[in-house]
Design a protein around this motif. Structure first.
Motif, PDB file in Angstrom:
ATOM      1  N   ALA A  53       0.832  -1.199   0.000  1.00  0.00           N
ATOM      2  CA  ALA A  53       0.000   0.000   0.000  1.00  0.00           C
ATOM      3  C   ALA A  53       0.872   1.257   0.000  1.00  0.00           C
ATOM      4  N   ARG A  56       2.444   1.923  -3.393  1.00  0.00           N
ATOM      5  CA  ARG A  56       1.488   2.337  -4.410  1.00  0.00           C
ATOM      6  C   ARG A  56       0.820   3.659  -4.067  1.00  0.00           C
ATOM      7  N   MET A  58      -1.002   4.427  -1.481  1.00  0.00           N
ATOM      8  CA  MET A  58      -2.354   4.244  -0.988  1.00  0.00           C
ATOM      9  C   MET A  58      -2.366   4.270   0.537  1.00  0.00           C
ATOM     10  N   GLU A  60      -2.040   3.139   3.887  1.00  0.00           N
ATOM     11  CA  GLU A  60      -1.480   1.999   4.609  1.00  0.00           C
ATOM     12  C   GLU A  60      -1.981   1.906   6.041  1.00  0.00           C
ATOM     13  N   MET A 236      -5.994  -1.972  -4.079  1.00  0.00           N
ATOM     14  CA  MET A 236      -4.547  -2.139  -4.175  1.00  0.00           C
ATOM     15  C   MET A 236      -4.144  -3.015  -5.352  1.00  0.00           C
TER      16      MET A 236
END
Length: 267
Positions: A53, A56, A58, A60, A236
């Motif tokens: 995550a 990327r 995103m 976490e 994800m």
């Protein structure tokens, strides 16, 4: 509590350590205490998901940190299909009734319909779709027993990330007894020799690691503690359906292809 499953197909060798050293294997894989099946601890899987995550860009935080538990619960990654060398084909995907029973229970826990029933296999016998009288797995010989229910094959296909790979299941799947499978799970994994060289390119340290072979199929369960958390986990893998975990990441090990199975059916 909403749940989903992650179908995890090994693309490379996987070394999930913390197993106890035995014999000449310096670094065995982690195993379940009761069954001795290879396993990836939920804490390791959760950490890999958190790292993925972060990489990327995103959120976490859903996987928690030192101060909070997180918005999702992540199970151990359990063994489902083990690739085994065979004289009757390039290799076979091998499993047993106990693992299939456990998969059925876990699928129902996640609200996923399995559609297949319980089965049993005698020791020394093998269920497969071939018309062969004998099946050879490693150096061991098995007498063909029954065929395999199509509903079971369909359920297993839902766990495989690649359609082309899943299409091989019907001709490569073999189901043997729990006792016979336990032998392959304990003694049938690849052992990789690794070496550290000194400045003169001479061996400084040689050691042996046990690993899960490519095409090993595992699965894990994820449950949400907070509404919307599962959706974040799913997102994800929308553009990059892969996850790396375990040891030796710098030499390319530890890659899984991942498929999400939600309530109702896999996608």
């Amino acid at each position: 509590m909403r749940g989903m499953m992650l179908g995890m197909l090994a693309e490379t060798h996987i070394h999930s350590g913390a197993g106890r050293s035995e014999g000449f294997v310096d670094l065995p894989v982690a195993r379940e205490a009761v069954t001795s099946y290879p396993v990836i601890a939920g804490s390791s899987l959760k950490g890999a998901l958190r790292d993925a995550a972060r990489e990327r860009g995103m959120d976490e935080s859903i996987f928690g940190d030192q101060d909070r538990a997180g918005d999702v619960l992540v199970s151990d990654a359990r063994l489902l299909l083990l690739p085994v060398r065979s004289l009757t084909g390039s290799y076979r995907w091998v499993t047993c009734p106990h693992i299939l029973e456990r998969l059925s229970r876990d699928m129902r826990l996640c609200g996923i319909s399995d559609g297949f029933g319980n089965m049993s296999v005698e020791k020394g016998k093998a269920c497969c779709t071939d018309d062969l009288n004998q099946i050879f797995l490693e150096e061991r010989e098995f007498q063909r027993s029954n065929g395999i229910d199509g509903a079971l094959i369909d359920a297993l296909k839902k766990m495989v990330p690649h359609k082309q790979t899943a299409s091989r299941l019907e001709r490569q799947l073999v189901i043997i007894s729990d006792d016979d499978f336990g032998w392959f799970a304990s003694y049938g994994l690849p052992v990789i020799a690794r070496n550290k060289l000194d400045d003169n390119k001479k061996s400084k340290n040689l050691w042996y690691e046990e690993a899960l072979a490519p095409d090993t199929l595992m699965y894990a369960m994820v449950f949400e503690r907070k509404d919307g958390a599962l959706g974040k986990v799913q997102s994800m893998f929308e553009t990059k359906p892969y996850l790396q975990l375990g040891g030796n990441e710098t030499v390319g090990m530890g890659w899984f292809a991942v498929k999400i199975l939600e309530q109702g059916e896999g996608r």
